[in-house]
Design a protein around this motif. Structure first.
Motif, PDB file in Angstrom:
ATOM      1  N   GLY A 165       9.999  -7.513   3.450  1.00  0.00           N
ATOM      2  CA  GLY A 165      10.873  -7.256   4.499  1.00  0.00           C
ATOM      3  C   GLY A 165      10.251  -5.868   4.991  1.00  0.00           C
ATOM      4  O   GLY A 165      10.948  -5.088   5.700  1.00  0.00           O
ATOM      5  N   THR A 166       9.193  -5.328   4.554  1.00  0.00           N
ATOM      6  CA  THR A 166       8.504  -4.139   5.105  1.00  0.00           C
ATOM      7  C   THR A 166       7.369  -4.371   6.019  1.00  0.00           C
ATOM      8  O   THR A 166       6.808  -5.462   5.810  1.00  0.00           O
ATOM      9  N   LYS A 167       6.845  -3.419   6.744  1.00  0.00           N
ATOM     10  CA  LYS A 167       5.648  -3.508   7.605  1.00  0.00           C
ATOM     11  C   LYS A 167       4.336  -3.310   6.625  1.00  0.00           C
ATOM     12  O   LYS A 167       3.506  -4.058   7.013  1.00  0.00           O
ATOM     13  N   TYR A 168       4.516  -2.702   5.601  1.00  0.00           N
ATOM     14  CA  TYR A 168       3.220  -2.396   4.924  1.00  0.00           C
ATOM     15  C   TYR A 168       3.218  -2.488   3.315  1.00  0.00           C
ATOM     16  O   TYR A 168       4.135  -2.346   2.900  1.00  0.00           O
ATOM     17  N   ALA A 169       2.221  -2.944   2.784  1.00  0.00           N
ATOM     18  CA  ALA A 169       2.232  -3.037   1.277  1.00  0.00           C
ATOM     19  C   ALA A 169       0.583  -2.543   0.776  1.00  0.00           C
ATOM     20  O   ALA A 169      -0.378  -2.736   1.365  1.00  0.00           O
ATOM     21  N   VAL A 170       0.694  -1.790  -0.171  1.00  0.00           N
ATOM     22  CA  VAL A 170      -0.617  -1.407  -0.849  1.00  0.00           C
ATOM     23  C   VAL A 170      -0.491  -1.673  -2.327  1.00  0.00           C
ATOM     24  O   VAL A 170       0.369  -1.022  -3.006  1.00  0.00           O
ATOM     25  N   ALA A 171      -1.515  -2.531  -2.726  1.00  0.00           N
ATOM     26  CA  ALA A 171      -1.627  -3.059  -4.016  1.00  0.00           C
ATOM     27  C   ALA A 171      -2.255  -1.846  -5.011  1.00  0.00           C
ATOM     28  O   ALA A 171      -3.202  -1.102  -4.482  1.00  0.00           O
ATOM     29  N   THR A 172      -1.839  -1.761  -6.137  1.00  0.00           N
ATOM     30  CA  THR A 172      -2.054  -1.027  -7.192  1.00  0.00           C
ATOM     31  C   THR A 172      -2.323  -1.384  -8.283  1.00  0.00           C
ATOM     32  O   THR A 172      -2.281  -2.627  -8.679  1.00  0.00           O
ATOM     33  N   SER A 173      -3.074  -0.589  -9.344  1.00  0.00           N
ATOM     34  CA  SER A 173      -3.424  -1.165 -10.681  1.00  0.00           C
ATOM     35  C   SER A 173      -2.198  -1.476 -11.430  1.00  0.00           C
ATOM     36  O   SER A 173      -2.190  -2.096 -12.618  1.00  0.00           O
ATOM     37  N   SER A 174      -1.074  -0.842 -11.255  1.00  0.00           N
ATOM     38  CA  SER A 174       0.144  -1.216 -12.126  1.00  0.00           C
ATOM     39  C   SER A 174       1.548  -0.453 -11.504  1.00  0.00           C
ATOM     40  O   SER A 174       1.369   0.198 -10.625  1.00  0.00           O
ATOM     41  N   GLY A 175       2.671  -0.771 -11.748  1.00  0.00           N
ATOM     42  CA  GLY A 175       3.941  -0.321 -11.182  1.00  0.00           C
ATOM     43  C   GLY A 175       4.019   1.284 -11.533  1.00  0.00           C
ATOM     44  O   GLY A 175       4.308   1.822 -10.515  1.00  0.00           O
ATOM     45  N   THR A 176       3.297   1.385 -12.494  1.00  0.00           N
ATOM     46  CA  THR A 176       3.396   3.170 -12.881  1.00  0.00           C
ATOM     47  C   THR A 176       2.497   3.907 -12.132  1.00  0.00           C
ATOM     48  O   THR A 176       3.018   4.810 -11.520  1.00  0.00           O
ATOM     49  N   THR A 177       1.258   3.485 -11.586  1.00  0.00           N
ATOM     50  CA  THR A 177       0.354   4.168 -10.670  1.00  0.00           C
ATOM     51  C   THR A 177       1.000   3.831  -9.277  1.00  0.00           C
ATOM     52  O   THR A 177       1.034   5.002  -8.466  1.00  0.00           O
ATOM     53  N   ALA A 178       1.567   2.853  -8.870  1.00  0.00           N
ATOM     54  CA  ALA A 178       2.379   2.874  -7.740  1.00  0.00           C
ATOM     55  C   ALA A 178       3.278   3.925  -7.506  1.00  0.00           C
ATOM     56  O   ALA A 178       3.542   4.643  -6.566  1.00  0.00           O
ATOM     57  N   LEU A 179       4.318   4.144  -8.675  1.00  0.00           N
ATOM     58  CA  LEU A 179       5.221   5.285  -8.773  1.00  0.00           C
ATOM     59  C   LEU A 179       4.625   6.854  -8.565  1.00  0.00           C
ATOM     60  O   LEU A 179       5.100   7.448  -7.626  1.00  0.00           O
ATOM     61  N   HIS A 180       3.315   6.881  -9.366  1.00  0.00           N
ATOM     62  CA  HIS A 180       2.744   8.252  -9.176  1.00  0.00           C
ATOM     63  C   HIS A 180       2.065   8.628  -7.908  1.00  0.00           C
ATOM     64  O   HIS A 180       2.583   9.635  -7.459  1.00  0.00           O
ATOM     65  N   ILE A 181       1.702   7.465  -7.258  1.00  0.00           N
ATOM     66  CA  ILE A 181       1.085   7.653  -5.957  1.00  0.00           C
ATOM     67  C   ILE A 181       2.209   8.107  -5.074  1.00  0.00           C
ATOM     68  O   ILE A 181       2.180   8.848  -4.053  1.00  0.00           O
ATOM     69  N   CYS A 182       3.599   7.334  -5.149  1.00  0.00           N
ATOM     70  CA  CYS A 182       4.599   7.516  -4.238  1.00  0.00           C
ATOM     71  C   CYS A 182       5.125   9.022  -4.348  1.00  0.00           C
ATOM     72  O   CYS A 182       5.129  10.025  -3.413  1.00  0.00           O
ATOM     73  N   LEU A 183       4.974   9.709  -5.541  1.00  0.00           N
ATOM     74  CA  LEU A 183       5.417  11.121  -5.934  1.00  0.00           C
ATOM     75  C   LEU A 183       4.274  12.100  -5.148  1.00  0.00           C
ATOM     76  O   LEU A 183       4.759  13.022  -4.803  1.00  0.00           O
TER      77      LEU A 183
END
Length: 377
Positions: free
Chosen positions: A45-63
């Motif tokens: 239910g969001t406008k955008y999504a960006v795929a990453t190599s792992s959930g950990t890297t997703a969190l890292h990029i957010c920070l």
């Protein structure tokens, strides 16, 4: 061996992966990456999504996107998978560990609120930790086991204290609070597709957001910050964090089956509750009426945790204890831990997760239940 939470590859995985191999589109560019991102954003239910190599890297990029550095502190729950805290440490920031609610096993909002009221202060619209003088710009709730805390209250606390919410929804794909999907409450949310998650790409993650600028920046950073389509020109420090097309192809096939997986998880938890409620001292995670969890990893609470774990694993029914509380790991032992009688340790000492793969048979479920019951006879 009956797996705790194994992958279910009963759809178009082989077909889509074979197409990637036959066409040569196996790396970080390809139609399946785009399709997986689109499906993920629509589902969350969001406008955008960006795929990453792992959930950990997703969190890292957010920070990173929030500019978090060694001068900052990030509020996180004390019971979570270590990836949450690892992502914080990658930035140089320090975690503030909040004790666990003994009933729903999420971050205790009473403890959180008391900490913010007593130990932080606002300066020019920014939250600071009084004792260290460091900024506290981020709160990162984790939807533990796919359950969700009182998000209305958490968001109100965050707003009052000028905290940006980044949701670690890595366990909560398919979970809802008041009809809204996990990961869509904060400025950004993340998902994980590790092999034991409700859907898997073998390894992988996703960032979801309604902020177009953040989505574009996330995609830029995860692709080595390459700024020219032809020449190797990079305009800042980037990261090799993109999901590859062949993994995204698996993700698309898994997303096609997700509604069925969620239904099976509901059947599994309903069976376990029917069979095990009233057996000895066994109880289950408390879930609010406002929450519709994905029941990713059914987990029971009992003083006979160790005995049940031994009985199941000795009979090749893979079961696991809860995560060790973060304050008990040596890397985080000196970080700030705000607690009330260390309920995290109490929960940790009593919980165990039991077999729940979406392709588990009813007969196998019965075998697990019977084995657990035998410990209490």
């Amino acid at each position: 061996m009956l797996l705790l939470s194994g992958p279910n590859m009963g759809g178009n995985e082989l077909k889509y992966v074979t197409e990637c191999i036959e066409t040569g589109w196996v790396s970080s560019v390809g139609s399946y990456v785009d399709k997986f991102e689109k499906m993920s954003a629509e589902f969350a239910g969001t406008k955008y999504a960006v795929a990453t190599s792992s959930g950990t890297t997703a969190l890292h990029i957010c920070l990173i996107l929030m500019g978090i550095t060694q001068d900052d502190m990030v509020i996180v729950p004390n019971i979570t998978f270590i990836a949450t805290l690892n992502a914080v440490k990658y930035t140089g920031a320090s975690p503030i560990l909040i004790d666990t609610d003994a009933a729903n096993w999420q971050m205790d909002l009473n403890i959180l609120e008391e900490f913010l009221n007593k130990e932080t202060e606002q300066r020019n619209g920014v939250c600071y930790h009084k004792a260290t003088g460091k900024r506290v710009p981020i709160i990162m709730p984790v939807h533990v086991l796919g359950n969700i805390c009182d998000m209305d209250r958490l968001l109100a606390i965050a707003q009052k204290n000028n905290l940006i919410v980044i949701e670690d929804s890595t366990e909560a794909l398919g979970s809802y609070y008041k009809g809204k999907h996990a990961g869509s409450f904060g400025l950004m949310g993340t998902f994980s597709y590790n092999g034991n998650k409700i859907i898997t790409t073998g390894g992988g993650g996703m960032i979801v957001t309604n902020d177009e600028a953040l989505a574009k920046k996330a995609k830029h950073l995860t692709t080595q910050a390459k700024s020219d389509p032809f020449e190797y020109i990079h305009d800042e420090i980037g990261y090799n964090y993109r999901l590859v097309n062949v993994a995204a192809a698996m993700g698309v096939a898994q997303m096609e089956q997700l509604p069925g997986f969620l239904e099976r998880k509901k059947e599994i938890i309903a069976f376990y509750k029917k069979e095990l409620t009233g057996v000895g001292d066994i109880t289950f995670q408390e879930v609010s009426d406002d929450v519709k969890p994905n029941w990713w990893l059914p987990t029971i609470f009992t003083a006979k945790q160790k005995e049940v774990l031994k009985a199941l694993n000795d009979d090749k029914m893979q079961s696991r204890p809860f995560w060790v509380p973060m304050n008990q790991l040596r890397m985080f032992a000196n970080d700030t831990y705000i607690n009330n009688d260390d309920r995290s340790n109490y929960v940790y000492q009593h919980c165990l997760s039991i077999p729940c793969s979406t392709n588990i048979t009813d007969a196998e479920l019965q075998g697990v239940a019977d084995k657990i019951k035998s410990v209490f006879n």
